[in-house]
Design a protein around this motif. Structure first.
Motif, PDB file in Angstrom:
ATOM      1  N   THR A   1      12.432 -49.677 -72.017  1.00 46.07           N
ATOM      2  CA  THR A   1      12.193 -48.231 -72.105  1.00 46.07           C
ATOM      3  C   THR A   1      12.375 -47.664 -73.510  1.00 46.07           C
ATOM      4  O   THR A   1      12.355 -46.446 -73.685  1.00 46.07           O
ATOM      5  CB  THR A   1      13.138 -47.482 -71.141  1.00 46.07           C
ATOM      6  N   ARG A   2      12.538 -48.518 -74.490  1.00 52.01           N
ATOM      7  CA  ARG A   2      12.796 -48.001 -75.830  1.00 52.01           C
ATOM      8  C   ARG A   2      11.564 -47.306 -76.408  1.00 52.01           C
ATOM      9  O   ARG A   2      10.423 -47.525 -75.960  1.00 52.01           O
ATOM     10  CB  ARG A   2      13.244 -49.125 -76.753  1.00 52.01           C
ATOM     11  N   LEU A   3      11.789 -46.476 -77.406  1.00 51.69           N
ATOM     12  CA  LEU A   3      10.707 -45.752 -78.065  1.00 51.69           C
ATOM     13  C   LEU A   3       9.983 -46.684 -79.031  1.00 51.69           C
ATOM     14  O   LEU A   3      10.594 -47.279 -79.910  1.00 51.69           O
ATOM     15  CB  LEU A   3      11.256 -44.555 -78.836  1.00 51.69           C
ATOM     16  N   THR A   4       8.670 -46.804 -78.857  1.00 46.93           N
ATOM     17  CA  THR A   4       7.859 -47.623 -79.752  1.00 46.93           C
ATOM     18  C   THR A   4       6.880 -46.722 -80.491  1.00 46.93           C
ATOM     19  O   THR A   4       6.806 -45.512 -80.239  1.00 46.93           O
ATOM     20  CB  THR A   4       7.066 -48.690 -78.962  1.00 46.93           C
ATOM     21  N   GLU A   5       6.112 -47.308 -81.364  1.00 46.47           N
ATOM     22  CA  GLU A   5       5.145 -46.509 -82.131  1.00 46.47           C
ATOM     23  C   GLU A   5       3.999 -46.005 -81.254  1.00 46.47           C
ATOM     24  O   GLU A   5       3.224 -45.152 -81.675  1.00 46.47           O
ATOM     25  CB  GLU A   5       4.620 -47.328 -83.314  1.00 46.47           C
ATOM     26  N   GLU A   6       3.923 -46.493 -80.012  1.00 46.38           N
ATOM     27  CA  GLU A   6       2.906 -46.008 -79.069  1.00 46.38           C
ATOM     28  C   GLU A   6       3.447 -44.897 -78.167  1.00 46.38           C
ATOM     29  O   GLU A   6       2.697 -44.306 -77.385  1.00 46.38           O
ATOM     30  CB  GLU A   6       2.409 -47.163 -78.188  1.00 46.38           C
ATOM     31  N   THR A   7       4.731 -44.590 -78.254  1.00 48.26           N
ATOM     32  CA  THR A   7       5.353 -43.595 -77.381  1.00 48.26           C
ATOM     33  C   THR A   7       4.773 -42.202 -77.620  1.00 48.26           C
ATOM     34  O   THR A   7       4.652 -41.767 -78.770  1.00 48.26           O
ATOM     35  CB  THR A   7       6.878 -43.553 -77.605  1.00 48.26           C
ATOM     36  N   VAL A   8       4.432 -41.514 -76.526  1.00 51.15           N
ATOM     37  CA  VAL A   8       3.963 -40.126 -76.628  1.00 51.15           C
ATOM     38  C   VAL A   8       4.852 -39.162 -75.836  1.00 51.15           C
ATOM     39  O   VAL A   8       4.790 -37.946 -76.050  1.00 51.15           O
ATOM     40  CB  VAL A   8       2.496 -39.985 -76.168  1.00 51.15           C
ATOM     41  N   SER A   9       5.671 -39.692 -74.925  1.00 53.04           N
ATOM     42  CA  SER A   9       6.580 -38.863 -74.127  1.00 53.04           C
ATOM     43  C   SER A   9       7.967 -39.483 -74.155  1.00 53.04           C
ATOM     44  O   SER A   9       8.117 -40.682 -73.894  1.00 53.04           O
ATOM     45  CB  SER A   9       6.102 -38.754 -72.680  1.00 53.04           C
ATOM     46  N   GLY A  10       8.970 -38.669 -74.478  1.00 56.82           N
ATOM     47  CA  GLY A  10      10.315 -39.201 -74.600  1.00 56.82           C
ATOM     48  C   GLY A  10      11.362 -38.303 -73.983  1.00 56.82           C
ATOM     49  O   GLY A  10      11.174 -37.096 -73.847  1.00 56.82           O
ATOM     50  N   ILE A  11      12.469 -38.924 -73.585  1.00 58.56           N
ATOM     51  CA  ILE A  11      13.651 -38.179 -73.165  1.00 58.56           C
ATOM     52  C   ILE A  11      14.763 -38.572 -74.131  1.00 58.56           C
ATOM     53  O   ILE A  11      14.985 -39.757 -74.391  1.00 58.56           O
ATOM     54  CB  ILE A  11      14.044 -38.476 -71.691  1.00 58.56           C
ATOM     55  N   PHE A  12      15.416 -37.583 -74.701  1.00 55.19           N
ATOM     56  CA  PHE A  12      16.471 -37.808 -75.690  1.00 55.19           C
ATOM     57  C   PHE A  12      17.766 -37.263 -75.098  1.00 55.19           C
ATOM     58  O   PHE A  12      17.805 -36.147 -74.578  1.00 55.19           O
ATOM     59  CB  PHE A  12      16.137 -37.102 -77.002  1.00 55.19           C
ATOM     60  N   LEU A  13      18.814 -38.060 -75.169  1.00 49.35           N
ATOM     61  CA  LEU A  13      20.063 -37.703 -74.510  1.00 49.35           C
ATOM     62  C   LEU A  13      21.210 -37.732 -75.510  1.00 49.35           C
ATOM     63  O   LEU A  13      21.451 -38.748 -76.170  1.00 49.35           O
ATOM     64  CB  LEU A  13      20.337 -38.697 -73.376  1.00 49.35           C
ATOM     65  N   LEU A  14      21.897 -36.606 -75.622  1.00 50.51           N
ATOM     66  CA  LEU A  14      23.083 -36.487 -76.468  1.00 50.51           C
ATOM     67  C   LEU A  14      24.291 -36.430 -75.546  1.00 50.51           C
ATOM     68  O   LEU A  14      24.324 -35.641 -74.598  1.00 50.51           O
ATOM     69  CB  LEU A  14      23.027 -35.225 -77.334  1.00 50.51           C
TER      70      LEU A  14
END
Length: 233
Positions: free
Chosen positions: A180-193
């Protein structure tokens, strides 16, 4: 569609001072690290040095709280550090912070500058919602070893993030799986702090706002939703 994030009662009982801030973004533009994202990482390292004022990262009260939480679920925090402490150590070392890709650089910069564990997942690779739970020990965690895909299992009682397919991050925020990691093809992400007391909720909220603004700046036209902080207490 909003990705669901839930925290189990067992985790809330383990760390009653836990707070998380989520940012969901669609229409992102990712790619290789740039001079601008690299400058953000260098600036974050400078902000960290000012924050620590000569102390080691683990001496910061927030990092000390994470060490206590790791110990509480049976992990050795000096061997498996939370992601913020591990990044902070690299930021202060001669080699500095790694450059991964644009989106990862952005959230790593926020993690280091604020000394808060921050993670990013590709929404399109997540199956079902994400849940922070204490593992049974039977869950699958697919990772890489020696260039080959291998399946590990968390320790029973270990705090993990998981979706319907298995574990996405072991030992709370120690090691993310490649699925599930972010790659250079990622267009949708969830970021958690993620934060623990004694860090004020306002501080992790401010870090979330800063990251949301960076995502909007580097991906003009993206739909960026900053969710309100959710506390365990």
């Amino acid at each position: 569609m909003t990705l669901s994030l839930t925290v189990s009662d067992e985790v809330r009982a383990l760390a009653p001072g836990f707070t998380h801030v989520a940012i969901e973004a669609h229409g992102l533009t990712n790619g290789p690290s740039t001079a601008e994202s690299s400058a953000l990482l260098d600036d974050a390292a400078r902000r960290l040095a000012v924050r620590l004022d000569g102390r080691a990262p683990h001496e910061d009260p927030h990092m000390a709280a994470w060490r206590e939480a790791y110990t509480a679920f049976g992990s050795k925090p000096s061997r498996t550090r939370n992601s913020a402490e591990a990044l902070a150590k690299r930021a202060l070392a001669d080699g500095g912070l790694p450059r991964i890709n644009l989106l990862v650089d952005l959230y790593n910069a926020i993690s280091v500058a604020h000394l808060i564990p921050v993670g990013g997942e590709d929404v399109d690779r997540i199956q079902g919602g994400m849940r922070l739970v204490r593992a049974t020990g039977d869950e699958d965690f697919v990772t890489m070893a020696g260039g080959e895909e291998v399946v590990e299992h968390p320790d029973a009682g270990e705090v993990v993030w998981r979706d319907d397919a298995g574990v996405t991050c072991r030992r709370w925020n120690w090691r993310q799986g490649p699925r599930t990691r972010l790659t250079e093809e990622t267009v949708s992400g969830i970021f958690l702090l993620e934060s623990l007391a004694p860090m004020p909720v306002a501080e992790v909220a401010a870090a979330g706002t800063e990251l949301a603004e960076l995502l909007q700046k580097f991906s003009p036209g993206a739909r960026v939703e900053l969710r309100a902080p959710e506390s365990a207490s």
